[in-house]
Structure formats: structure tokens, C-alpha cells
Design a protein around this motif. Sequence first.
Motif, mmCIF file in Angstrom:
data_model
loop_
_atom_site.group_PDB
_atom_site.id
_atom_site.type_symbol
_atom_site.label_atom_id
_atom_site.label_comp_id
_atom_site.label_asym_id
_atom_site.label_seq_id
_atom_site.Cartn_x
_atom_site.Cartn_y
_atom_site.Cartn_z
ATOM 1 N N ASN A 126 0.819 -1.215 0.000
ATOM 2 C CA ASN A 126 0.000 0.000 0.000
ATOM 3 C C ASN A 126 0.849 1.260 0.000
ATOM 4 O OD1 ASN A 126 -2.675 -0.592 -0.341
ATOM 5 N ND2 ASN A 126 -2.982 -1.120 1.805
ATOM 6 N N LEU A 127 2.000 1.166 0.661
ATOM 7 C CA LEU A 127 2.913 2.297 0.674
ATOM 8 C C LEU A 127 3.488 2.510 -0.727
ATOM 9 C CD1 LEU A 127 3.666 4.024 3.101
ATOM 10 C CD2 LEU A 127 5.713 2.620 3.389
ATOM 11 N N ARG A 128 3.832 1.404 -1.364
ATOM 12 C CA ARG A 128 4.345 1.505 -2.734
ATOM 13 C C ARG A 128 3.312 2.135 -3.648
ATOM 14 N NH1 ARG A 128 5.732 -4.091 -4.886
ATOM 15 N NH2 ARG A 128 6.149 -2.857 -6.737
ATOM 16 N N LEU A 129 2.029 1.743 -3.444
ATOM 17 C CA LEU A 129 0.986 2.279 -4.319
ATOM 18 C C LEU A 129 0.698 3.741 -3.993
ATOM 19 C CD1 LEU A 129 -1.490 -0.739 -4.538
ATOM 20 C CD2 LEU A 129 0.185 0.006 -6.225
ATOM 21 N N GLN A 130 0.812 4.091 -2.715
ATOM 22 C CA GLN A 130 0.570 5.482 -2.326
ATOM 23 C C GLN A 130 1.625 6.405 -2.947
ATOM 24 O OE1 GLN A 130 0.478 6.058 1.906
ATOM 25 N NE2 GLN A 130 0.539 8.285 1.710
ATOM 26 N N TYR A 131 2.866 5.942 -2.933
ATOM 27 C CA TYR A 131 3.961 6.727 -3.518
ATOM 28 C C TYR A 131 4.375 6.067 -4.830
ATOM 29 C CZ TYR A 131 4.390 8.806 1.131
ATOM 30 O OH TYR A 131 4.147 9.452 2.311
ATOM 31 N N ARG A 132 3.415 5.830 -5.678
ATOM 32 C CA ARG A 132 3.735 5.079 -6.893
ATOM 33 C C ARG A 132 4.805 5.786 -7.715
ATOM 34 N NH1 ARG A 132 3.377 -0.275 -7.822
ATOM 35 N NH2 ARG A 132 2.325 -0.843 -9.757
ATOM 36 N N TYR A 133 4.810 7.143 -7.685
ATOM 37 C CA TYR A 133 5.823 7.859 -8.477
ATOM 38 C C TYR A 133 7.229 7.481 -8.032
ATOM 39 C CZ TYR A 133 4.125 10.633 -4.574
ATOM 40 O OH TYR A 133 3.646 10.999 -3.352
ATOM 41 N N LEU A 134 7.396 7.131 -6.765
ATOM 42 C CA LEU A 134 8.716 6.671 -6.315
ATOM 43 C C LEU A 134 8.921 5.213 -6.705
ATOM 44 C CD1 LEU A 134 8.875 8.197 -2.717
ATOM 45 C CD2 LEU A 134 9.988 9.034 -4.793
ATOM 46 N N ASP A 135 7.858 4.436 -6.502
ATOM 47 C CA ASP A 135 7.935 3.017 -6.823
ATOM 48 C C ASP A 135 8.256 2.807 -8.309
ATOM 49 O OD1 ASP A 135 7.680 0.351 -5.953
ATOM 50 O OD2 ASP A 135 5.706 0.236 -6.898
ATOM 51 N N LEU A 136 7.691 3.696 -9.141
ATOM 52 C CA LEU A 136 7.930 3.574 -10.585
ATOM 53 C C LEU A 136 9.389 3.820 -10.942
ATOM 54 C CD1 LEU A 136 4.754 5.350 -12.030
ATOM 55 C CD2 LEU A 136 5.314 2.922 -12.170
ATOM 56 N N ARG A 137 10.125 4.447 -10.028
ATOM 57 C CA ARG A 137 11.541 4.682 -10.310
ATOM 58 C C ARG A 137 12.385 3.437 -10.054
ATOM 59 N NH1 ARG A 137 12.483 10.335 -7.058
ATOM 60 N NH2 ARG A 137 10.800 11.510 -8.041
ATOM 61 N N THR A 138 11.799 2.423 -9.442
ATOM 62 C CA THR A 138 12.609 1.242 -9.116
ATOM 63 C C THR A 138 12.927 0.454 -10.377
ATOM 64 O OG1 THR A 138 10.668 -0.129 -8.709
ATOM 65 C CG2 THR A 138 11.598 1.009 -6.808
ATOM 66 N N GLN A 139 14.008 -0.277 -10.288
ATOM 67 C CA GLN A 139 14.432 -1.058 -11.440
ATOM 68 C C GLN A 139 13.359 -2.074 -11.822
ATOM 69 O OE1 GLN A 139 17.828 -3.477 -10.865
ATOM 70 N NE2 GLN A 139 18.709 -2.915 -12.828
ATOM 71 N N GLY A 140 12.752 -2.709 -10.800
ATOM 72 C CA GLY A 140 11.748 -3.736 -11.057
ATOM 73 C C GLY A 140 10.578 -3.175 -11.838
ATOM 74 N N MET A 141 10.002 -2.070 -11.367
ATOM 75 C CA MET A 141 8.842 -1.503 -12.056
ATOM 76 C C MET A 141 9.244 -1.030 -13.447
ATOM 77 S SD MET A 141 6.022 -1.873 -10.509
ATOM 78 C CE MET A 141 5.080 -1.092 -11.787
ATOM 79 N N GLN A 142 10.424 -0.429 -13.557
ATOM 80 C CA GLN A 142 10.827 0.074 -14.877
ATOM 81 C C GLN A 142 11.021 -1.079 -15.856
ATOM 82 O OE1 GLN A 142 13.381 3.396 -15.191
ATOM 83 N NE2 GLN A 142 11.864 4.545 -14.022
ATOM 84 N N GLN A 143 11.614 -2.162 -15.360
ATOM 85 C CA GLN A 143 11.810 -3.308 -16.258
ATOM 86 C C GLN A 143 10.471 -3.874 -16.713
ATOM 87 O OE1 GLN A 143 14.201 -5.964 -14.015
ATOM 88 N NE2 GLN A 143 16.105 -5.256 -14.945
ATOM 89 N N ARG A 144 9.524 -3.942 -15.758
ATOM 90 C CA ARG A 144 8.240 -4.543 -16.123
ATOM 91 C C ARG A 144 7.444 -3.648 -17.067
ATOM 92 N NH1 ARG A 144 8.994 -6.228 -10.941
ATOM 93 N NH2 ARG A 144 7.668 -4.675 -9.942
ATOM 94 N N LEU A 145 7.507 -2.350 -16.852
ATOM 95 C CA LEU A 145 6.778 -1.477 -17.772
ATOM 96 C C LEU A 145 7.429 -1.500 -19.156
ATOM 97 C CD1 LEU A 145 5.720 1.536 -15.531
ATOM 98 C CD2 LEU A 145 4.388 -0.448 -16.211
ATOM 99 N N LYS A 146 8.723 -1.670 -19.161
ATOM 100 C CA LYS A 146 9.430 -1.773 -20.455
ATOM 101 C C LYS A 146 8.997 -3.054 -21.172
ATOM 102 C CE LYS A 146 14.119 -1.748 -22.345
ATOM 103 N NZ LYS A 146 14.946 -2.949 -22.329
ATOM 104 N N LEU A 147 8.948 -4.124 -20.389
ATOM 105 C CA LEU A 147 8.531 -5.418 -20.930
ATOM 106 C C LEU A 147 7.125 -5.313 -21.516
ATOM 107 C CD1 LEU A 147 10.025 -8.134 -20.705
ATOM 108 C CD2 LEU A 147 8.631 -8.658 -18.718
ATOM 109 N N ARG A 148 6.271 -4.627 -20.778
ATOM 110 C CA ARG A 148 4.886 -4.469 -21.214
ATOM 111 C C ARG A 148 4.847 -3.660 -22.505
ATOM 112 N NH1 ARG A 148 -0.398 -4.344 -17.801
ATOM 113 N NH2 ARG A 148 -1.787 -3.482 -19.337
ATOM 114 N N HIS A 149 5.622 -2.607 -22.531
ATOM 115 C CA HIS A 149 5.686 -1.787 -23.739
ATOM 116 C C HIS A 149 6.188 -2.634 -24.922
ATOM 117 C CE1 HIS A 149 7.070 1.117 -26.645
ATOM 118 N NE2 HIS A 149 8.274 0.598 -26.542
ATOM 119 N N GLU A 150 7.216 -3.415 -24.677
ATOM 120 C CA GLU A 150 7.770 -4.222 -25.770
ATOM 121 C C GLU A 150 6.764 -5.251 -26.269
ATOM 122 O OE1 GLU A 150 11.333 -5.556 -23.865
ATOM 123 O OE2 GLU A 150 12.517 -3.884 -24.667
ATOM 124 N N CYS A 151 5.992 -5.791 -25.331
ATOM 125 C CA CYS A 151 4.969 -6.764 -25.738
ATOM 126 C C CYS A 151 3.893 -6.102 -26.583
ATOM 127 C CB CYS A 151 4.313 -7.393 -24.513
ATOM 128 S SG CYS A 151 5.228 -8.770 -23.899
#
Length: 589
Positions: A126-151
Motif C-alpha cells: 500500500n505504501l508503494r501504491l501510495q507513492y507510486r511515483y517513487l515506486d515507478l523509479r525502481t528497477q523492477g517496475m521500470q523493467q516490467r513497464l518496459k517489458l509491457r511496452h515491448e509486448c
Amino acid sequence: MFELKRTANCGQLGIEDMGRTVTLNGWVHRIRNHGGIYFINLRDRYGNVQLVVDEQASSEVRAIGEKLKMEFCIAVRGTVRPRPQNMVNKDMQSGAIELAPTKLKVLNSCPPLPFVLDGEDEANENLRLQYRYLDLRTQGMQQRLKLRHECTWALRKYLNECAFWEIETPTLIRSTPEGARDYLVPSRINPGHFYALPQSPQLYKQILMAGGIDRYYQLARCYRDEDARGDRQPEFTQVDLEMSFVGRDDVLTVAEGMMARIFKEILDIKIPIPFKRLSWQETMENYGTDKPDLRFGLEFTDFSPFVASSNFSMFKKVLHSGGTVKAILAPGAAMSYSRKKIAETEEVAKSQGAEGLAWMRVSNEGLEGGVSKFFTGQASKIITELEAEAGDLILIIGADREITLRSLCEIRNRVGSNLGLIEANSYSFCWIIDFPLFEKNPESDTWKATHHIFSKPQDKFLDRIEDNPGEVIGDLYDLVLNGNEIASGSVRIHEVELQKRVLKLLGFPEAQARKRFGFLLDALSYGAPPHAGIAIGFDRLMMIIAQKNTIREVIAFPKNTQGISPMDRSPSTIDENQLTELYLSSMPH
Ligand code: ASP
């Protein structure tokens, strides 16, 4: 434009850039102070670079460097230089170089962080979702959004090659029953009238076919007002497609090609096509579910004949009352499954409604332990039928058919993973076909569609719709990957009279059908072509590809498990005057 606009990004610098003066923009990922020398790890979407503010830096640069904190957004200019030999970091793409800043500027500061970035497994969700703008900076989220974009990019290219057009359909639509509850949107300019958000673009894509579009697809947002349980999101994304003048197999072929393309392009994995096709009936019998995980075997064996010729009265009773007895063979588990482990497995069966779990071990002498005494006379037959070997364990459930299937399915999944039968990074696809078209609504004793009301009965069942709806098999298909349903579709009804018959059975006599689906019925009656389609649950597919266990990890801004967005706090109450404008009043709750 701001001062010190970047001339390179943090991911592109390497040994070949030695001596280059570059400007970088990014975030302070990490900062270490080694006796007055500041090692700053600068990060942007493309990678990381080390900045070193040492004694040689200007006093201005040092003054700023000393004040930097994690996640400050900064700009830096400097010259690329080699790292001292003992400081080369082989795990970092820019690990052989560093930047000595000649200019440093804070573009924006950042307060202390609410959680450690890149510690996503530890941080409270819930903390990650509350501060999603910070969470989105993590390598994990960035990799997954990249993967999604590539798909999405890969599938768009693929569908374009297959002559599909990407067409958007409206998200403010008429409320039509599609299985779940609709989200409703009041119309201010048409008082008392409501739009619904689409549960899927089903009717629109069929109408596109009636409109001669021939092949349509869309990355469609779908909205279903269902209880927040499991891994559901109130809104999710489907790769939705529809084709004209085709039969079932044409759709399956397109979907198989799409999966093969995505897995090749994204994961460099060659997925063998065509996928295995299993009828719903045989899948239920053999795996107890319509979404079997075929990364491992452990098919069910019908144990009823053995029970019938035994004197095991408990299971005989089950058979007499119309129940089913089924077994699985856990290879080599005779020793590793202690009594304690068997008791734990029995709890799994009980949680699914079974009264207990019967078991026996296979040895060189025959069957041993558990319920083996009831089956001694049939030991060799059982061993042959189950293709068992010494050291195997036989697990048996006897109950009401549904309970047997459900509990043994659960046990099969547990045993499969316990025994390490699931190979890492393996992907097993299969089609489930030939589903029943209708099922009984247990509460109201009425019929409902198993998929949706626009799916076509197979031709040989056309005369049974009214008299024996339960026997009608539809041209329905689900795509299953590693035990997850990732797509579902059907051949559609394209003749208005047949659609009316089906609607009538499902509780929409002519007048009602006209009222709710008049536009579809009209579209069908104006020469609609035969058509079929499918929708792929894109979030779930991405979740599997990203090897995560919730779709929230592959959606930029998901709701939490209570259907709430902790970041913007939606849903929220609204002002009384907003309600008044919409001719609504709120009820006390
Ligand atoms: N609209 C269907 C669904 O969302 C999929 C389909 O039949 O194409 O399940």
C-alpha cells in the motif's frame, strides 16, 4: 529550457566515452561519503553512472555535492574518466568509468523516502501504491513497464502484419448484461440516463464485423464491478480481436502466432505451435479444472472400477450415491511424503470439501500402507493402470464429483510443485475447447451462458437448445498458460434468429431482447458475416512473462486489493452539488 540539459543518458556511457564531456540529468540513486569524497550513483531510466566529487572538484561543486540526498533530481556536467583499477564494477554497464563533475545543479530536492527503493519485496504494497511515483523509479517496475511496452509493440506489429486494424471503441456505452456488474456513469445532459463502462468491447467488435471491417483489434480497457477478491482489478486490459469469414481454428492460429511472436521477441523463447487442444470434458476428467497446468503430468486416473471390485465400503458408498473416485500417482513420493506431509495434503483436500484423502505406497511387493488392504487383490492391475513403480505414492479422493475434481486438482498442483516437477522458466500452453454453452444458475434454476450470450452453439447441437440446453456444446475456446486462463473467445452467432433463440433461453424473450440488444439484433439482420474472436487478458499474460504473482506488478497505477488507489484516494466521496448536477442523491450507508 533548463540549464544543463542532458547530452547523454546514464545508460550509454562506457569505456569508449573516455575523455568526453557530457551533461547528465537524473536522480541520486545512492550516495556514499568516504572521508570527504562523495560517490554519487546517478540514475535515469537508461542506467546508472558513478559521479565522484573529490578534492579536485570546485568548491561550488563540493558545496552542492555535500547537500545531496537520495532521490534528489540533479543535473551534472563532467568529463568521463576511467575508474581506478580496484574500483571497476563488472556488474554495472558503466562500471569501468566515472564522471568528475565540473558543474552540479539540484533540479529538485526530495524529502526522506517512505520506503527503500529497489526493496520492493520488503516494502509494504500500500505504501508503494501510495507513492507510486517513487515506486515507478525502481528497477523492477521500470523493467516490467518496459517489458509491457515491448509486448504491446510486438503484438501490434504482428497483428498489423496479419491485416488487423486497430480501432477504438467507446468507453461510455449502453449497459448490457455481459456476466458481471456494470460500472455506471450518469449523464448530466440526459437526466436520469446512464452510460455503462464496457465490460469488454464485445458488441462493438461484432458490430465492426457487421460493418465490413473484417479484422479488428484493440488494447481495450475493460471494467467489471466485481467483488474485490483474489487478483482482480476493477479495470484491466485485454488484447481484443475479432475476425470475419473465419471458423474457430483461424482464430486459434492467429492467437498462437501472436504468443509465439511475443515469446520469441521478448524472451527469445521458441514456443512450439500449434498448441495442444483438449476438450473441456477430458480436461475436467483428467485434471479437475478447465485451466490445467501442463508443465507437469500427474493426470487423474478413474479409480471407480477398482473401488467397485473392492470391499472398501466408504468409497463404495460414494459411488452408490453418484460420486466419483479418482487418483493421482505421485512419482517417487512414497518416502518423501511422511505421514505428517500426507496429513497436510489431506487438509488441502478438506479445504475443498473432501472428507479425507486415501493413500497407499507402491513397493516391490505391491501396495502398502493407508488403504492398501482393501486393494491387495487388485494390486498388480492398479500398478499397471497407473503405470506405477516402487517408491511411488497413490493419492485417492472419493466424493461428490465436483468435490473430487476440485480437491484432487488442488492436490495435483501442490504435489507438482512439492516434487519439483515444474521446470523453471518453462511455458506450457494449451487450448481448452468444446465447452458447454450453458450452465444452470444454482440459485434461480435458470440457464446462463458459460462464456457470454453471443457465442455460437456447435451446429450439431442446434436442435437441442430449447430441450436440452445442458448438453449443448459451444464453439468456445480458452487459452491456458501454466495453469492460468490467459485468453477466451468464441465463434459468434451471426444469424439473428439463432441469437433470438439463445436470448430467449437465457431469459430475454423477444420484447426484452429488443429492448436491451435491439441494435445488435438489427446489425446481425443486415447481412452480418460469420465471425469469431478472442480476448487475451494482457495483464495476466504480462504477469506470467514478468514472473510475478500479481497483476498489480505489471500495471502502472493499479488499485489495491480493496479496489482503492492509495495514491489518489479513489474512489472518493463527491460534493453534494456534483450529485445535484447529475440529478442524483446519495443514500446513507
Ligand atoms: N469479450 C469476451 C470476454 O471479455 C472475449 C471474447 O469472446 O472475445 O471474455
